[in-house]
Design a protein around this motif. Sequence first.
Motif, PDB file in Angstrom:
ATOM      1  N   ALA A 142       0.812  -1.217   0.000  1.00  0.00           N
ATOM      2  CA  ALA A 142       0.000   0.000   0.000  1.00  0.00           C
ATOM      3  C   ALA A 142       0.844   1.265   0.000  1.00  0.00           C
ATOM      4  N   ASN A 143       2.164   1.108   0.075  1.00  0.00           N
ATOM      5  CA  ASN A 143       3.086   2.239   0.015  1.00  0.00           C
ATOM      6  C   ASN A 143       2.775   3.244   1.123  1.00  0.00           C
ATOM      7  N   SER A 144       2.755   4.521   0.826  1.00  0.00           N
ATOM      8  CA  SER A 144       2.541   5.530   1.862  1.00  0.00           C
ATOM      9  C   SER A 144       1.085   5.686   2.276  1.00  0.00           C
ATOM     10  N   GLU A 201     -13.115   7.485  -3.064  1.00  0.00           N
ATOM     11  CA  GLU A 201     -12.738   6.141  -3.486  1.00  0.00           C
ATOM     12  C   GLU A 201     -11.232   6.066  -3.673  1.00  0.00           C
ATOM     13  N   GLY A 202     -10.599   5.072  -3.064  1.00  0.00           N
ATOM     14  CA  GLY A 202      -9.168   4.876  -3.214  1.00  0.00           C
ATOM     15  C   GLY A 202      -8.311   5.816  -2.388  1.00  0.00           C
ATOM     16  N   LYS A 203      -8.937   6.617  -1.528  1.00  0.00           N
ATOM     17  CA  LYS A 203      -8.172   7.565  -0.700  1.00  0.00           C
ATOM     18  C   LYS A 203      -8.279   7.185   0.773  1.00  0.00           C
ATOM     19  N   GLU A 204      -7.238   7.495   1.521  1.00  0.00           N
ATOM     20  CA  GLU A 204      -7.219   7.247   2.954  1.00  0.00           C
ATOM     21  C   GLU A 204      -8.032   8.311   3.684  1.00  0.00           C
ATOM     22  N   ALA A 214      -4.911  16.363   0.781  1.00  0.00           N
ATOM     23  CA  ALA A 214      -3.577  15.792   1.010  1.00  0.00           C
ATOM     24  C   ALA A 214      -3.244  14.732  -0.023  1.00  0.00           C
ATOM     25  N   SER A 215      -4.263  14.011  -0.504  1.00  0.00           N
ATOM     26  CA  SER A 215      -4.020  13.002  -1.547  1.00  0.00           C
ATOM     27  C   SER A 215      -3.619  13.665  -2.854  1.00  0.00           C
ATOM     28  N   ALA A 216      -4.291  14.763  -3.209  1.00  0.00           N
ATOM     29  CA  ALA A 216      -3.935  15.483  -4.435  1.00  0.00           C
ATOM     30  C   ALA A 216      -2.540  16.088  -4.324  1.00  0.00           C
ATOM     31  N   LEU A 217      -2.200  16.651  -3.157  1.00  0.00           N
ATOM     32  CA  LEU A 217      -0.868  17.231  -2.947  1.00  0.00           C
ATOM     33  C   LEU A 217       0.208  16.171  -3.084  1.00  0.00           C
ATOM     34  N   PHE A 218      -0.019  15.013  -2.502  1.00  0.00           N
ATOM     35  CA  PHE A 218       0.960  13.932  -2.573  1.00  0.00           C
ATOM     36  C   PHE A 218       1.095  13.440  -4.017  1.00  0.00           C
ATOM     37  N   ALA A 219      -0.042  13.259  -4.703  1.00  0.00           N
ATOM     38  CA  ALA A 219      -0.018  12.729  -6.069  1.00  0.00           C
ATOM     39  C   ALA A 219       0.741  13.651  -7.014  1.00  0.00           C
ATOM     40  N   VAL A 220       0.501  14.953  -6.913  1.00  0.00           N
ATOM     41  CA  VAL A 220       1.179  15.901  -7.793  1.00  0.00           C
ATOM     42  C   VAL A 220       2.674  15.971  -7.465  1.00  0.00           C
ATOM     43  N   SER A 221       3.010  15.958  -6.184  1.00  0.00           N
ATOM     44  CA  SER A 221       4.414  16.055  -5.789  1.00  0.00           C
ATOM     45  C   SER A 221       5.192  14.809  -6.178  1.00  0.00           C
ATOM     46  N   THR A 222       4.558  13.641  -6.064  1.00  0.00           N
ATOM     47  CA  THR A 222       5.277  12.405  -6.375  1.00  0.00           C
ATOM     48  C   THR A 222       5.454  12.219  -7.880  1.00  0.00           C
ATOM     49  N   THR A 223       4.488  12.682  -8.683  1.00  0.00           N
ATOM     50  CA  THR A 223       4.645  12.552 -10.135  1.00  0.00           C
ATOM     51  C   THR A 223       5.505  13.669 -10.712  1.00  0.00           C
ATOM     52  N   ASN A 237       0.023   7.861  -1.624  1.00  0.00           N
ATOM     53  CA  ASN A 237      -0.767   7.695  -0.402  1.00  0.00           C
ATOM     54  C   ASN A 237      -2.236   7.507  -0.738  1.00  0.00           C
ATOM     55  N   ALA A 238      -2.527   7.292  -2.022  1.00  0.00           N
ATOM     56  CA  ALA A 238      -3.884   7.021  -2.496  1.00  0.00           C
ATOM     57  C   ALA A 238      -3.758   6.272  -3.824  1.00  0.00           C
ATOM     58  N   SER A 239      -4.849   5.674  -4.259  1.00  0.00           N
ATOM     59  CA  SER A 239      -4.839   4.951  -5.527  1.00  0.00           C
ATOM     60  C   SER A 239      -5.073   5.922  -6.677  1.00  0.00           C
ATOM     61  N   HIS A 240      -4.069   6.088  -7.535  1.00  0.00           N
ATOM     62  CA  HIS A 240      -4.237   6.966  -8.697  1.00  0.00           C
ATOM     63  C   HIS A 240      -5.260   6.391  -9.674  1.00  0.00           C
ATOM     64  N   ASP A 241      -5.449   5.093  -9.633  1.00  0.00           N
ATOM     65  CA  ASP A 241      -6.428   4.457 -10.505  1.00  0.00           C
ATOM     66  C   ASP A 241      -7.851   4.887 -10.169  1.00  0.00           C
ATOM     67  N   SER A 242      -8.061   5.315  -8.920  1.00  0.00           N
ATOM     68  CA  SER A 242      -9.395   5.715  -8.477  1.00  0.00           C
ATOM     69  C   SER A 242      -9.643   7.209  -8.609  1.00  0.00           C
ATOM     70  N   MET A 243      -8.665   7.956  -9.085  1.00  0.00           N
ATOM     71  CA  MET A 243      -8.867   9.387  -9.238  1.00  0.00           C
ATOM     72  C   MET A 243      -9.847   9.669 -10.372  1.00  0.00           C
ATOM     73  N   SER A 244     -10.395  10.866 -10.372  1.00  0.00           N
ATOM     74  CA  SER A 244     -11.294  11.264 -11.456  1.00  0.00           C
ATOM     75  C   SER A 244     -10.524  11.271 -12.778  1.00  0.00           C
ATOM     76  N   PRO A 245     -11.210  11.171 -13.912  1.00  0.00           N
ATOM     77  CA  PRO A 245     -10.487  11.196 -15.195  1.00  0.00           C
ATOM     78  C   PRO A 245      -9.577  12.411 -15.340  1.00  0.00           C
ATOM     79  N   LEU A 246     -10.035  13.588 -14.924  1.00  0.00           N
ATOM     80  CA  LEU A 246      -9.216  14.784 -15.055  1.00  0.00           C
ATOM     81  C   LEU A 246      -8.064  14.777 -14.061  1.00  0.00           C
ATOM     82  N   GLY A 247      -8.332  14.341 -12.824  1.00  0.00           N
ATOM     83  CA  GLY A 247      -7.267  14.284 -11.830  1.00  0.00           C
ATOM     84  C   GLY A 247      -6.202  13.271 -12.194  1.00  0.00           C
TER      85      GLY A 247
END
Length: 556
Positions: free
Chosen positions: A236-238, A316-319, A326-335, A343-353
């Motif tokens: 589950a990583n972070s 969905e897919g977020k802690e 915080a999930s969006a901040l982590f996703a943008v910073s890690t990519t 710290n969340a499932s990118h597969d569960s993000m909205s199409p735009l996110g």
Amino acid sequence: MSDTVSGLLTIAALLTLLAVVYVPLGDYMARVFTSTRHLRVERALYRVGGIDPDAEQSARGYVLSLVAFSVVGIVLLLAILLGQAALPWDRGLPGMPWDMALNTAVSFVTNTNWQSYAGESTLGFAAQALGLTVQNVVSAAVGLAVAVALVRGFTRAESSTLGSFWVDLVRGTVRVLLPLALVAAVLLLLGGVVQNLSDVTVRALGGGTQVVPGGLVASQEAVKQLGTNGGGFFNANSAHPFENPTALTNLLQVFLLLVVPVCLTRTFGTLVGSRRQGLVLLGAMGVLWAGALAVTTWAEVGGQGQAAQAAGAAMEGKETRFGEWASALFAVSTTGTSTGAVNASHDSMSPLGGGTVMAHMMLGEVSPGGVGSGLYGILVAAILAVFVAGLMVGRTPELLGKKIGSREMTYVALYTLVVPALVLVGIGTAIALPSTADAMGNPGGHGFSEVVYAFTSAANNNGSAFGGITVTSTFFQLTLAAAMLLGRFVPIVLVVLLAGSLARQRRVPTTAGTLPTATLLFGGLVVGVVLLVSALTFFPTLALGPVAEALTGASR
């Protein structure tokens, strides 16, 4: 406190922490790579390796040393993963299958840390510590060394050498990464991250017993983030509570993955004698990062998509410990940093996110990029921007007193094309195979996005995944390993050769016709070039995946 206020305060705290350490850490790293003094422990390492620390290398010698070191790293890590059953603290686990072991060895040596396995059920403690954690440190030090070599290309004139790869590697490890990782590990321990050498058997609430895996998590977590690696101790990583228990540890982890790439712009400005130049690069990185963060946060918090609108949230897919902001901040910073931790499932993000974080990697991960790789990536973009500006005014382009001629532009053009070529060829090959449809976790545009994300992540040495696709087949193990290997070392070779070409030049004087590069206008030009190159390369691919999914309002 509302989610919006909490999210904005978290971003403000992150930016404040980065601002506090920007000058001291950036200047410290500049001193590390310009000092003529060797520490006692460094001299001991040089003696063991038979290295003369005062001898410098040409660009060719630098490349050969770097590649040889990395090849040896792949072989040693492969041996550890295949033979982990013979190591202490193996937890009774067998060695990895050969194709998975090869994929993992390439992944960690290339600073990608793509994982096609669940760490807690596949690896013992010794393999995690001696294999993966070691590569988390030294692979980041390799990227740091390449960035320093390119900076020397700008600062030296009529020089046939770029310094010593071995000295840069050792100093980056001993003086920069290990001290910072030690502090980070202690802070993570204080925050509740696990650090032990045992699994614990507990009685479950429903009766019976359950084995709760432990391990040397805090030490690996520290270098995983600090070195922009991203490989999680747990599957589950972070998002796992043993790796990332609270909102404070989550903030600390985002800070760790950003801090070295951000501060390297100060190091660059200090070394080239123009700190404004470093601030311009930082500004370009910051604009790209902030733009991706704004779009991703809007997409996730605003509940874009049918499922999120029906539920009133996009959790969905977020802690629940972190939430959407915080999930969006982590996703943008890690990519944006080639880290790949999640710290969340990118597969569960909205199409735009999800499409935005995917596109963020497609920028070349220069916002602010990985340890070292972000700096040399944005410098290549700056050279391309200078070249474009030179074409517009009919002058030979110059950057920091060095002319950008045909040889330099050949290296820059190849650097710009190699990763997109790997991504697009990998996607095309995978989609052409009938078996890929069975590997996709979702049909239609989202399933296509899973394949696109996988090859984009591998070739850009990111390591994150949408998560829906199954990549344990031999085809995916080998093709993604090839994408990681070529996506890391072909650009590195081109950057070092570019540095050697720049170092051999004379310094040209600044004249009235020289394009000022320490300005906001030039920073905007760099941003425009990064966006334009990425859009021309990847927009058709994005249109078939996340864009089509968003326009059709598909829900998962």
